[in-house]
Each structure stands twice: as C-alpha cells, then as structure tokens.
Design a protein around this motif. Structure first.
Motif, PDB file in Angstrom:
ATOM      1  N   ASN A 273       4.695   7.237   6.959  1.00  0.00           N
ATOM      2  CA  ASN A 273       3.481   6.515   6.463  1.00  0.00           C
ATOM      3  C   ASN A 273       4.550   4.581   6.474  1.00  0.00           C
ATOM      4  O   ASN A 273       3.755   3.791   7.033  1.00  0.00           O
ATOM      5  CB  ASN A 273       3.331   6.428   4.924  1.00  0.00           C
ATOM      6  CG  ASN A 273       2.753   7.696   5.179  1.00  0.00           C
ATOM      7  OD1 ASN A 273       1.704   7.577   6.503  1.00  0.00           O
ATOM      8  ND2 ASN A 273       2.148   8.032   4.499  1.00  0.00           N
ATOM      9  N   TYR A 292       0.667   8.712  14.983  1.00  0.00           N
ATOM     10  CA  TYR A 292      -0.291   9.536  14.346  1.00  0.00           C
ATOM     11  C   TYR A 292       0.027  10.975  14.237  1.00  0.00           C
ATOM     12  O   TYR A 292       0.119  12.141  13.509  1.00  0.00           O
ATOM     13  CB  TYR A 292      -1.509   9.194  14.881  1.00  0.00           C
ATOM     14  CG  TYR A 292      -2.851   7.916  13.941  1.00  0.00           C
ATOM     15  CD1 TYR A 292      -2.088   7.990  12.741  1.00  0.00           C
ATOM     16  CD2 TYR A 292      -3.438   7.158  15.000  1.00  0.00           C
ATOM     17  CE1 TYR A 292      -2.923   6.545  11.372  1.00  0.00           C
ATOM     18  CE2 TYR A 292      -3.685   5.958  14.279  1.00  0.00           C
ATOM     19  CZ  TYR A 292      -3.546   5.763  12.645  1.00  0.00           C
ATOM     20  OH  TYR A 292      -4.059   4.239  12.414  1.00  0.00           O
ATOM     21  N   LEU A 299       2.765  16.383   8.042  1.00  0.00           N
ATOM     22  CA  LEU A 299       1.281  16.681   7.677  1.00  0.00           C
ATOM     23  C   LEU A 299       1.635  18.410   6.940  1.00  0.00           C
ATOM     24  O   LEU A 299       0.580  19.169   6.371  1.00  0.00           O
ATOM     25  CB  LEU A 299      -0.088  16.231   7.394  1.00  0.00           C
ATOM     26  CG  LEU A 299       0.337  14.528   7.224  1.00  0.00           C
ATOM     27  CD1 LEU A 299      -1.072  13.877   7.491  1.00  0.00           C
ATOM     28  CD2 LEU A 299       0.262  14.697   5.537  1.00  0.00           C
ATOM     29  N   GLU A 304      -0.831  20.191   4.386  1.00  0.00           N
ATOM     30  CA  GLU A 304      -2.043  19.506   4.014  1.00  0.00           C
ATOM     31  C   GLU A 304      -3.201  18.810   4.934  1.00  0.00           C
ATOM     32  O   GLU A 304      -3.272  18.452   5.738  1.00  0.00           O
ATOM     33  CB  GLU A 304      -1.364  17.452   3.830  1.00  0.00           C
ATOM     34  CG  GLU A 304      -0.888  17.465   1.881  1.00  0.00           C
ATOM     35  CD  GLU A 304      -0.347  16.646   2.204  1.00  0.00           C
ATOM     36  OE1 GLU A 304      -0.527  14.877   2.590  1.00  0.00           O
ATOM     37  OE2 GLU A 304       1.092  16.186   1.742  1.00  0.00           O
ATOM     38  N   ALA A 307      -5.864  16.102   5.301  1.00  0.00           N
ATOM     39  CA  ALA A 307      -5.417  15.351   5.952  1.00  0.00           C
ATOM     40  C   ALA A 307      -5.468  14.869   7.282  1.00  0.00           C
ATOM     41  O   ALA A 307      -5.757  13.994   8.420  1.00  0.00           O
ATOM     42  CB  ALA A 307      -4.131  14.778   5.484  1.00  0.00           C
ATOM     43  N   GLU A 310      -9.155  15.171   9.170  1.00  0.00           N
ATOM     44  CA  GLU A 310      -8.740  13.346   8.927  1.00  0.00           C
ATOM     45  C   GLU A 310      -8.065  12.489  10.167  1.00  0.00           C
ATOM     46  O   GLU A 310      -8.541  11.405  10.711  1.00  0.00           O
ATOM     47  CB  GLU A 310      -8.332  12.831   7.823  1.00  0.00           C
ATOM     48  CG  GLU A 310      -8.786  11.766   7.380  1.00  0.00           C
ATOM     49  CD  GLU A 310      -8.785  11.172   6.088  1.00  0.00           C
ATOM     50  OE1 GLU A 310      -8.135   9.034   6.078  1.00  0.00           O
ATOM     51  OE2 GLU A 310      -8.744  11.775   4.909  1.00  0.00           O
ATOM     52  N   LEU A 311      -6.945  12.819  10.752  1.00  0.00           N
ATOM     53  CA  LEU A 311      -5.902  11.712  11.836  1.00  0.00           C
ATOM     54  C   LEU A 311      -6.655  12.197  13.500  1.00  0.00           C
ATOM     55  O   LEU A 311      -6.721  11.679  13.603  1.00  0.00           O
ATOM     56  CB  LEU A 311      -4.156  12.165  11.439  1.00  0.00           C
ATOM     57  CG  LEU A 311      -3.821  11.645  10.070  1.00  0.00           C
ATOM     58  CD1 LEU A 311      -2.355  12.109  10.446  1.00  0.00           C
ATOM     59  CD2 LEU A 311      -4.132  10.357  10.198  1.00  0.00           C
ATOM     60  N   LYS A 314      -9.533  10.304  13.500  1.00  0.00           N
ATOM     61  CA  LYS A 314      -9.038   8.725  13.966  1.00  0.00           C
ATOM     62  C   LYS A 314      -8.761   8.756  15.246  1.00  0.00           C
ATOM     63  O   LYS A 314      -8.868   7.020  15.478  1.00  0.00           O
ATOM     64  CB  LYS A 314      -8.505   8.663  12.441  1.00  0.00           C
ATOM     65  CG  LYS A 314      -7.998   7.239  12.961  1.00  0.00           C
ATOM     66  CD  LYS A 314      -6.534   6.840  11.685  1.00  0.00           C
ATOM     67  CE  LYS A 314      -7.417   6.451  10.193  1.00  0.00           C
ATOM     68  NZ  LYS A 314      -6.387   6.293   9.440  1.00  0.00           N
TER      69      LYS A 314
END
Length: 323
Positions: A273, A292, A299, A304, A307, A310-311, A314
C-alpha cells in the motif's frame, strides 16, 4: 521583463552557464531559443543522470519545435514512453526518423568519405538510440521478433562509449531470454546492464536495471535476494527525496510480495500500500500496473477476494483509458 530575461539568457550562454541560459529563455517565452539551447545541452544532462530536469525542459516547449530536432525527438520519445504516453512516443520517433531520412542518400554516399565521417557517426548514433527505444517498445508489446531485430540494430549503430543506451538495449535482451523461459540467461543479461549503469554512476538507470533483476529473482523464487535488493534500492531512492519516489514505490511493492511468499502477510500488505501510494500519481503505468498485480497476489494470499476483484476492475478501467 521578457527583454531582460532574454538579455540574461544571452549573458549566461556567453559565460557557459547553460542551465540558467535555458531557464531565462523559457521565462522570456523565446521557445525557439530555448529549444536550440536544450538541444546543445541534452546529451550533457542525460550523461549526468539528470533524468527529471531533461523531461521537464522538453515539456516546457511546444512539441512542434521539438519535432524539428531529431536528437530532442529521441529523448522526448524515451521519456514519453516510460511515462506511458504512447501516442507522443510514436510521433517523436516518426519525426526523428523522417528528419534523418532526408539525409539518407547523403548518409550512404558519405560512408567512405573521410570528411563526412562526423555526419555519418552522428546519424548512426541517433539511429542506434531510436532502435534501442523501439526494442523497449517491442518488449512491452511482447513482439519478440521486433525486439531481436531492433536490439541488434541498436548494438550495431551505438558506439562502445554510449554505455547507457547500450545497457538499455541489454535490458531488452534480458527480456528476450525471459520470454523464452531461460531465467539464468535473463538474469545474466540484466545483471550486466545493472553493473554497467552502476559503473557509470547513473542512479536512475541502476534502479531501472535493479527492477528488472528483482522481477527475474521473483520468477526464480529467490526471495531473500529480492528483499535484499529492494532494501538497497529503497535506501538509494530515499536519498533523492521525491525525485525517485515512483521507483521507490515499485521496490516497496515488490518487497511486499516477497514477504507475502514468506507468509508475513501483514507487513506485505503495509509495504504494498505504501508503494502504490508513491507510484499511482507518477504517470508511469508500468510501475502502477505492476504494483496493482503484486497487491492482488498479496490480497489473494490473505483470501480477500472481493478486494482482488475490485483491483482487477480498476486495472481494466486503466487499460481502456490509456491503451
């Protein structure tokens, strides 16, 4: 005030203070003069490793003026490429090649004439740099045949003293071996480039080669060596403050991924992060994208999955926006 800036620019040029001469020409908005001065100074800035100053200067003048200078086209193409600006990269390369093609007959005829050797050498140098950039572009597109062709052209045209450009080409040769799955040969080629950059005392390109080395080490599963290399480069980047923060971010992310492989998932997530926060506003889509992907893997190891999805979304959005 513009007249005073112009007077100052001329005074500084006469007294060999070229950086100040350029800055005052820009302040006077005399972009023709600024481009002429930048063209004279570009190789010196490049050789001294001033890889933030040169692109800033190039971005301070209209593109159409840069297109009239083949040498500046090459530098602008390189910096545009590594910041993800593909369209400008292509325009710069085409403008440089077009300018050189005007003299192509003269170049061929002059090959055996002693008095024309400087002309020939100058153009071969630019053609070598263009081929090196094209090889790098081929690497990112996965075009192995183009990569091999352009890399060999670059090494043919570039003289031995063009250490940085030849080393950039060596990095792409490491990519060829990587595509073929020969990780030992890939590591050797990239390490040779790393050693050459380090000998030239060029911090930026030493770090670029280190990033390629770290990727090779990851593919080989040599986790502790990745961590050691990343720690060394993070420390080097920290000495330059914000100048090399995107590169620092890349190494933080890669180190985080290695720690995830060692099951230190909390520290891995924290480093990733941190790294992404340093890279995501840099404009360098290579570092952002790799960051990413590494974060996804961390992750995923932490289970997870929402998440991760979601990446993925993105990154798909990034791909559509940036070609």
């Amino acid at each position: 005030v513009p007249s005073l800036h112009l007077c100052a620019s001329r005074w500084y040029e006469q007294h060999k203070f070229m950086d100040e001469a350029i800055e005052h020409a820009l302040a006077a908005k005399d972009f023709d003069r600024a481009v002429d001065l930048i063209d004279v100074q570009a190789d010196t800035l490049w050789q001294h490793g001033e890889h933030r100053k040169l692109p800033r200067l190039l971005n301070s003048v209209p593109d159409e003026l840069i297109f009239s200078k083949p040498r500046l086209c090459v530098f602008h193409a390189w910096y545009s490429f590594i910041s993800g600006q593909q369209e400008i990269t292509k325009q710069c390369i085409q403008a440089a090649e077009q300018a050189l093609d005007i003299h192509s007959d003269h170049l061929t005829e002059a090959g055996s004439q002693e008095q024309d050797k400087p002309f020939v050498l100058k153009n071969r140098l630019l053609l070598g740099r263009i081929a090196a950039i094209r090889a790098f572009m081929d690497s990112f597109q996965g075009d192995t045949n183009g990569l091999i062709r352009h890399a060999h052209q670059a090494l043919e045209y570039l003289p031995e003293q063009e250490r940085i450009w030849r080393s950039i080409t060596a990095l792409t040769l490491g990519d060829i071996y990587g595509f073929k799955g020969d990780l030992v040969a890939s590591y050797d080629a990239r390490f040779e480039a790393y050693r050459s950059f380090k000998t030239a005392d060029d911090t930026y390109y030493t770090m670029l080669a280190s990033s390629k080395l770290a990727i090779t080490l990851r593919a080989q599963g040599r986790l502790q060596q990745i961590i050691d290399l990343c720690e060394e480069q993070i420390l080097a980047a920290s000495k330059f403050g914000h100048t090399l923060s995107p590169m620092k971010g890349f190494f933080l992310v890669l180190m985080g991924e290695a720690l995830a492989e060692q099951n230190d998932l909390d520290k891995a997530l924290d480093l990733a992060n941190q790294g992404i926060n340093l890279t995501k506003h840099s404009g360098n889509l290579v570092f952002v994208g790799w960051g990413y992907i590494s974060l996804m893997r961390i992750l995923f190891s932490r289970r997870e999955l929402a998440a991760v999805e979601e990446l993925i979304q993105k990154m798909e959005n990034m791909a559509q926006e940036s070609n």
